[in-house]
Scaffold this motif. Structure first.
Motif, PDB file in Angstrom:
ATOM      1  N   GLY B 222       9.203 -23.731 -13.242  1.00 19.24           N
ATOM      2  CA  GLY B 222       9.584 -23.199 -12.282  1.00 19.24           C
ATOM      3  C   GLY B 222       9.132 -24.864 -11.149  1.00 19.24           C
ATOM      4  O   GLY B 222       9.823 -24.592 -10.353  1.00 19.24           O
ATOM      5  N   VAL B 223       7.822 -24.819 -11.454  1.00 13.23           N
ATOM      6  CA  VAL B 223       7.319 -25.823 -10.321  1.00 13.23           C
ATOM      7  C   VAL B 223       7.446 -25.706  -8.985  1.00 13.23           C
ATOM      8  O   VAL B 223       8.172 -25.976  -7.842  1.00 13.23           O
ATOM      9  CB  VAL B 223       7.599 -27.104 -10.783  1.00 13.23           C
ATOM     10  CG1 VAL B 223       6.600 -28.031 -10.006  1.00 13.23           C
ATOM     11  CG2 VAL B 223       7.718 -27.745 -12.571  1.00 13.23           C
ATOM     12  N   THR B 224       6.787 -23.729  -8.246  1.00  2.52           N
ATOM     13  CA  THR B 224       6.520 -23.436  -7.592  1.00  2.52           C
ATOM     14  C   THR B 224       6.130 -24.772  -6.281  1.00  2.52           C
ATOM     15  O   THR B 224       4.968 -25.054  -6.768  1.00  2.52           O
ATOM     16  CB  THR B 224       6.328 -22.330  -6.962  1.00  2.52           C
ATOM     17  OG1 THR B 224       5.008 -22.034  -7.885  1.00  2.52           O
ATOM     18  CG2 THR B 224       7.479 -21.231  -8.048  1.00  2.52           C
ATOM     19  N   ASN B 225       6.298 -25.153  -5.045  1.00  2.00           N
ATOM     20  CA  ASN B 225       5.178 -25.892  -4.571  1.00  2.00           C
ATOM     21  C   ASN B 225       4.119 -25.107  -4.306  1.00  2.00           C
ATOM     22  O   ASN B 225       3.645 -25.943  -4.514  1.00  2.00           O
ATOM     23  CB  ASN B 225       6.283 -26.415  -3.312  1.00  2.00           C
ATOM     24  CG  ASN B 225       6.046 -27.293  -2.549  1.00  2.00           C
ATOM     25  OD1 ASN B 225       5.015 -28.213  -3.026  1.00  2.00           O
ATOM     26  ND2 ASN B 225       7.078 -28.562  -2.486  1.00  2.00           N
ATOM     27  N   GLU B 226       4.228 -23.809  -4.176  1.00  5.14           N
ATOM     28  CA  GLU B 226       3.099 -23.290  -3.474  1.00  5.14           C
ATOM     29  C   GLU B 226       2.685 -22.179  -5.025  1.00  5.14           C
ATOM     30  O   GLU B 226       3.201 -22.331  -5.692  1.00  5.14           O
ATOM     31  CB  GLU B 226       2.817 -21.719  -2.608  1.00  5.14           C
ATOM     32  CG  GLU B 226       1.442 -21.064  -2.852  1.00  5.14           C
ATOM     33  CD  GLU B 226       1.685 -20.210  -1.968  1.00  5.14           C
ATOM     34  OE1 GLU B 226       3.059 -19.814  -2.065  1.00  5.14           O
ATOM     35  OE2 GLU B 226       0.077 -19.571  -1.114  1.00  5.14           O
ATOM     36  N   VAL B 275       5.429 -16.205   0.592  1.00  3.52           N
ATOM     37  CA  VAL B 275       5.768 -17.061  -0.432  1.00  3.52           C
ATOM     38  C   VAL B 275       6.058 -18.476  -0.426  1.00  3.52           C
ATOM     39  O   VAL B 275       7.279 -18.466   0.016  1.00  3.52           O
ATOM     40  CB  VAL B 275       6.181 -16.131  -1.366  1.00  3.52           C
ATOM     41  CG1 VAL B 275       5.807 -16.943  -3.006  1.00  3.52           C
ATOM     42  CG2 VAL B 275       5.503 -14.495  -1.321  1.00  3.52           C
ATOM     43  N   GLY B 276       5.450 -19.538  -1.552  1.00  5.75           N
ATOM     44  CA  GLY B 276       5.919 -20.815  -1.357  1.00  5.75           C
ATOM     45  C   GLY B 276       6.449 -20.637  -2.548  1.00  5.75           C
ATOM     46  O   GLY B 276       5.760 -21.478  -3.029  1.00  5.75           O
ATOM     47  N   GLY B 277       7.690 -20.526  -2.368  1.00  6.65           N
ATOM     48  CA  GLY B 277       8.984 -20.390  -3.583  1.00  6.65           C
ATOM     49  C   GLY B 277       8.309 -19.849  -4.774  1.00  6.65           C
ATOM     50  O   GLY B 277       7.528 -19.108  -5.052  1.00  6.65           O
ATOM     51  N   PHE B 279      11.366 -18.465  -7.997  1.00 10.61           N
ATOM     52  CA  PHE B 279      12.687 -18.937  -8.389  1.00 10.61           C
ATOM     53  C   PHE B 279      12.363 -18.042  -9.950  1.00 10.61           C
ATOM     54  O   PHE B 279      12.647 -18.155 -10.732  1.00 10.61           O
ATOM     55  CB  PHE B 279      12.036 -20.224  -8.637  1.00 10.61           C
ATOM     56  CG  PHE B 279      12.377 -20.923  -7.425  1.00 10.61           C
ATOM     57  CD1 PHE B 279      12.988 -20.839  -5.958  1.00 10.61           C
ATOM     58  CD2 PHE B 279      10.746 -20.900  -7.423  1.00 10.61           C
ATOM     59  CE1 PHE B 279      13.344 -21.296  -5.212  1.00 10.61           C
ATOM     60  CE2 PHE B 279      11.059 -22.360  -5.275  1.00 10.61           C
ATOM     61  CZ  PHE B 279      11.601 -22.527  -5.566  1.00 10.61           C
ATOM     62  N   ASP B 308      -4.044 -24.049  -9.808  1.00 12.03           N
ATOM     63  CA  ASP B 308      -3.458 -25.576  -9.680  1.00 12.03           C
ATOM     64  C   ASP B 308      -2.859 -26.281 -10.431  1.00 12.03           C
ATOM     65  O   ASP B 308      -2.092 -25.692 -11.426  1.00 12.03           O
ATOM     66  CB  ASP B 308      -5.281 -26.437  -9.742  1.00 12.03           C
ATOM     67  CG  ASP B 308      -5.618 -26.861 -11.097  1.00 12.03           C
ATOM     68  OD1 ASP B 308      -4.687 -26.729 -12.275  1.00 12.03           O
ATOM     69  OD2 ASP B 308      -7.091 -27.091 -10.738  1.00 12.03           O
ATOM     70  N   ARG B 309      -2.338 -26.877 -10.331  1.00 11.33           N
ATOM     71  CA  ARG B 309      -1.218 -27.543 -10.703  1.00 11.33           C
ATOM     72  C   ARG B 309      -1.234 -28.300 -12.208  1.00 11.33           C
ATOM     73  O   ARG B 309       0.083 -27.680 -13.155  1.00 11.33           O
ATOM     74  CB  ARG B 309      -0.396 -28.818  -9.764  1.00 11.33           C
ATOM     75  CG  ARG B 309       0.858 -29.379 -10.237  1.00 11.33           C
ATOM     76  CD  ARG B 309       1.741 -28.602 -10.186  1.00 11.33           C
ATOM     77  NE  ARG B 309       1.587 -28.461  -8.930  1.00 11.33           N
ATOM     78  CZ  ARG B 309       2.736 -26.907  -8.281  1.00 11.33           C
ATOM     79  NH1 ARG B 309       3.624 -26.177  -9.523  1.00 11.33           N
ATOM     80  NH2 ARG B 309       3.089 -26.923  -6.870  1.00 11.33           N
TER      81      ARG B 309
END
Lengths: 166, 813
Positions: B222-226, B275-277, B279, B308-309
């Protein structure tokens, strides 16, 4: 091995700040954790997503790739300061009207990056706009609305300038 | 809309010319001050543009500690010993907690539901106990005063692992020689579904042509920005847990935290602000989130966890890792005679809680061929365990796969019989005037508009002219492709989705509306805002059905203490279900307020209405009194009201679809692109979508949902891939190496609509949040193959379609 802590002086959003910071602390952590400037966001911490974009001495920079100590003597502007000063108000308004943000997490960084392009004047092509925001990741909008909002702002600023010059 | 209202709304309305602003033509919704069908700007955008959002990442509480996790570097390993001594003495470290220690606070879970017959999984712990089953699974927690100190502490935890064989290839997961990941389960099969309808064998045998191929979809995420974010605050004084969480379903997580911490649900409050994304990625519960609430309970203080990412890549659900062998039978006249699929999907070592990891494959089986009248269909789907990160539902669950398989087959069939692909679709799509209808797989359609949508998109594209341009450019050595994809989408789910399987996931939703003392309205809703604009839609519904300017409506969501019980936001349900509840609640409050006004005015309530915040005579529109005046009398001078009259200025309504298990929508997408045959690079030129989500409450929000969804689908088609090696090591788990769609590569996207409201609700709105993602990969894949076909290249049916794959297909030509 150098000092663990350093004393720095800098100007954040027009305010003169003296602080002792851990040498390893990034600018974005310094802004968010030490000053509550949570408008700049942390998305990847490796310089790709652009959510942490701030202005350092007027140039857009990644808050996660710069250490706070490197900003000794610098002028740092974040979305909070830029919003309060009103310099972004037309761009912010265009983003709102065009629904150029959904979750809003990328938006502060996107606005600062867009402002950098707009401040060069003229009406950039959509391709040029897309190219300029190529380092700002938005998962929600698909970018089309963001490009629209930046383009609309460029046109409005250009016509204001033309009106003034006439 | 009357001009008086337009004037009264002043700058807001005139500022909205950037997008269509037409009231809905639907009579039932055509109130004098209707906001239905208008592109009202979202009320929460101004603060988000000013950096004044309140994401969980921003939450700071007194005495708050931070947790970081030691994560397994191995895909499969026995944890022999964990030495925490050094970490415990590190600066700032408050506690070092292993999985075994945490089992005293929180119980494990098993991600199964009863309506997925035979699905099985093993107990999963908040932190691994004895064994790590994928690279990235947490094996120890370090809690410290800062995140940096917690990470320093993690580096000092010494874990002694015994590396076990990793099961990574789904193709061999069921082989007898392959180790069984959870021996107690007997094998590595999570779930299997088979289906045979009509007479597929005969239909294939009798077909003029049969086309067979294998589709492979790249596992992506999904790679939500947050990233996922949670702050848990156990207060022993109140015996209460407050959780700030970026989630789509606060009532669901409230239940899960209570259940596994041994609390009553009322002892848990979940707060979801910005919520920062999400999906779909944030509709599940994650082990590290469970660990965080447990650590707060253990340590009696707030604990914050922000993935973290790198952690996001190895722990956020992945999706769409499917290999599908597929077959279509077609006659020379274009009639599709049969579809057949055999789906194999690897979902990691555990079925994800609480929705299970069986739903995606289940949806693929249900959806393949679903746009077409073809009565013969055979399907098998097998879901297997493996030692990779978990897979589960992500935006448009199953749809992008089913659509790519179906539409890929349709275009291959069209090529085989030398028929224009648009024409082949026209001959097989469900007719617009023959509903209700049922698909071969048993999906029930109330009313769809495949043909109207196809006609519309072909007109938008100027299909004939585009084909001519394509041929002209081809002669100059420029290779462009046109790809179409018709699709259906599941929206507005009833209890058939999860509730009947035993999950405490609500399909109904509620709204409470309240008139304040100055005539403004508060709406409390169980659906949540994830950036899609749910709060705007709720405000539009209430402003219209109650009768106030939208500026006088405030929406409250994301708080289990202060909203009606509801399911939240997923499966494109917020507008269709949450919006209907809000619409009905607004109507109910209008009746209540009119009763009070009638009592004050000595009038018949039926002769009155509320328009633009003013009580008026219903027939003439003559103004009688302001809402502020009604509220003043009711709240401060109730002594002046007739004896026995009690005003009620709060109204609650709930809604769940009952006539149809799902409100199916439909649409069609088209992609136009250019392939550089020297480099294999693909340049997206244009993309179109015609979508039918029934009543369009806010055209701008619908269009932007579709645009964003399309780009997510394009990411899957061209870029995104979680690459693993044979040992189960994730090779590209960072944003440098995992490619997401960025602005320069994306096209402008043109959108239009056909409107077929559902009769299941008064609003008639269906969902639109996943349509873009559902259809885009198929359209892009078909366009690439359309560009390469005249060069003799074999069709590319593996995603992502990288330049390497394009060149490979050309080399084999």
């Amino acid at each position: 091995m150098g000092e663990r802590f350093c004393d720095i002086n800098l100007r954040i959003n027009g305010e003169d700040i003296s602080a002792r910071v851990e040498a390893r602390k990034t600018l974005i952590d310094f802004l968010r954790d030490d000053f509550g400037l949570t408008g700049s966001h942390i998305g990847c911490e490796h310089g790709v997503c652009g959510a942490c974009t701030v202005l350092i001495d007027g140039a857009a920079a990644r808050g996660c790739l710069v250490l706070a100590v490197q900003c000794d003597g610098a002028k740092v502007d974040t979305i909070e300061g830029l919003s309060d000063s009103g310099v972004l108000i037309d761009l912010q308004d265009a983003f709102i009207r065009r629904n150029a943000l959904q979750c809003g997490f990328c938006t502060p960084g996107m606005l600062i990056t867009a402002q950098e392009l707009l401040s060069r004047g003229g009406v950039p092509s959509r391709e040029r706009i897309r190219d300029h925001i190529s380092g700002n990741y938005c998962r929600c909008t698909g970018y089309h609305a963001i490009v629209d909002a930046i383009e609309l702002t460029a046109k409005a600023r250009e016509s204001t300038r033309a009106g003034r010059d006439a | 809309m009357d001009s008086g209202l337009l004037a009264s709304l002043g700058p807001v309305m005139t500022a909205m010319k950037l997008s269509p602003d037409q009231p809905s033509p639907l009579s039932a919704l055509d109130r004098p001050n209707s906001y239905i069908g208008r592109s009202v700007p979202r009320p929460n955008l101004a603060r988000l543009t000013q950096g004044r959002g309140q994401y969980v990442s921003d939450v700071v509480l007194p005495r708050m500690a931070h947790v970081a996790f030691v994560r397994s570097p191995h895909a499969h390993a026995r944890i022999k010993t964990i030495d925490t001594a050094q970490a415990k003495n590190a600066p700032g470290v408050i506690a070092v907690v292993t999985g075994a220690e945490l089992t005293k606070v929180i119980t494990p879970w098993v991600g199964v539901l009863t309506h997925l017959k035979g699905i099985k999984s093993a107990p999963q712990h908040a932190i691994a106990v004895d064994r790590a089953c994928w690279q990235g699974e947490a094996v120890c927690a370090v809690v410290a005063r800062t995140r940096a100190q917690a990470e320093d502490g993690c580096a000092l935890v010494n874990v002694d692992y015994e590396v076990l064989p990793a099961v990574t290839d789904a193709e061999t997961a069921l082989d007898p020689v392959t180790p069984v990941i959870h021996p107690a389960l007997g094998d590595n099969l999570t779930f299997e579904r088979t289906l045979s309808v009509g007479d597929p064998d005969h239909a294939f045998a009798a077909a003029d042509a049969v086309v067979e191929t294998t589709f492979v979809f790249g596992r992506h995420t999904g790679v939500t920005n947050e990233s996922r974010a949670i702050v848990a605050d156990w207060n022993p004084g109140e015996q209460r847990l407050t959780v700030y969480q970026g989630t789509q379903a606060p009532h669901m997580t409230q239940n899960l935290f209570a259940k596994h911490l041994g609390l009553e649900e009322h002892q848990v409050r979940v707060l979801t602000r910005d919520v920062g994304g999400s999906f779909g990625l944030k509709v599940h519960i994650y082990a590290d989130e469970m660990a965080t609430v447990a650590l707060s309970k253990l340590l009696k203080r707030p604990v914050k966890f922000i993935a973290d990412r790198f952690e996001s890549f190895v722990t956020d659900i992945h999706a769409r890792d499917h290999r599908i062998k597929a077959k279509i039978g077609v006659n020379r006249d274009g009639t599709i005679t049969a579809f057949e699929i055999d789906d194999l999907t690897g979902i990691g070592p555990y079925s994800v809680y609480p929705r299970t990891s069986g739903i995606e494959a289940n949806q693929v089986v249900s959806l393949v061929g679903g746009s077409y009248t073809c009565p013969n269909y055979r399907a098998r789907a097998r879901v297997v365990f493996q030692n990779k990160n978990v897979m589960c539902q992500y935006r448009a669950v199953g749809h992008p796969i089913a659509t790519a398989v179906t539409e890929g087959l349709v275009e291959l069939a069209a090529t085989k019989i030398d028929m224009d692909p648009a024409e082949l679709r026209r001959r097989n799509l469900f007719a617009d005037d023959n509903y209700p209808a049922t698909s071969a797989a048993g999906l029930k359609f109330e009313k769809l508009s495949h043909h109207a949508s196809l006609d519309k998109i072909l007109a938008m594209m100027d299909y004939g002219k585009l084909r001519a341009e394509q041929a002209e450019l081809r002669a100059c050595g420029i290779h462009r492709g046109i790809g179409l994809a018709s699709f259906i989408e599941v929206t507005n789910p009833s209890a058939a989705f999860y509730g009947i399987g035993g999950a405490r996931i609500s399909s109904q939703d509620g709204a409470t509306v309240r008139l304040d003392s100055a005539g403004a309205v508060f709406v409390h809703s169980g659906v949540t805002e994830q950036g899609q604009g749910a709060e705007s839609v709720l405000a539009q519904c209430v402003a219209t059905s109650f009768g106030v300017p939208i500026e006088r409506v405030r929406v409250v969501t994301g708080d289990t203490d202060n909203t009606p019980y509801g399911g939240g936001t997923w499966a494109s349900r917020a507008a269709g279900i949450g919006g209907e509840a809000a619409w009905q609640a607004g109507k109910a409050l209008r009746q209540n307020v009119l009763a009070a006004a009638a009592s004050i005015l000595q009038a018949d309530p039926k002769a009155l209405d509320i328009r633009a915040g003013i009580i008026v005579d219903a027939d003439t529109g003559r103004e009688r009194m302001g809402l502020d005046e009604v509220a003043r009398v009711v709240y401060f001078r109730p002594d002046t009201l007739p004896p026995g009259f009690q005003a009620e200025f709060v109204a609650t309504r709930h809604y769940v679809p009952r006539q149809w298990p799902f409100a199916f929508t439909n649409g069609v997408q088209a992609s136009y692109l250019e392939v550089d045959i020297r480099t294999g690079a693909i340049k997206l030129l244009r993309h179109w979508c015609v979508e039918d989500c029934g009543t369009v409450i806010n055209p701008q929000l619908v269009d932007e949902q579709i645009r964003g969804g399309i780009v997510q689908g394009i990411g899957a088609a061209l870029f995104e891939h979680c690459l693993y090696d044979e040992a189960g090591q994730f090779l590209n788990g960072n944003l440098m190496d995992y490619l997401v769609p960025m602005a320069p590569e994306m096209p402008d996207i043109e959108i239009d609509h056909v409107v077929t409201p559902t009769a299941d609700s008064e609003l008639g709105a269906k969902g639109c949040g996943e349509a873009g993602t559902a259809g885009a990969p198929a359209a892009v894949m078909n366009a690439v193959n359309d560009a390469l076909r005249p060069l003799g290249a074999a069709p590319i049916t593996t995603m992502p379609i990288t330049p390497e794959r394009v060149l490979g297909a050309l080399l084999r030509a």
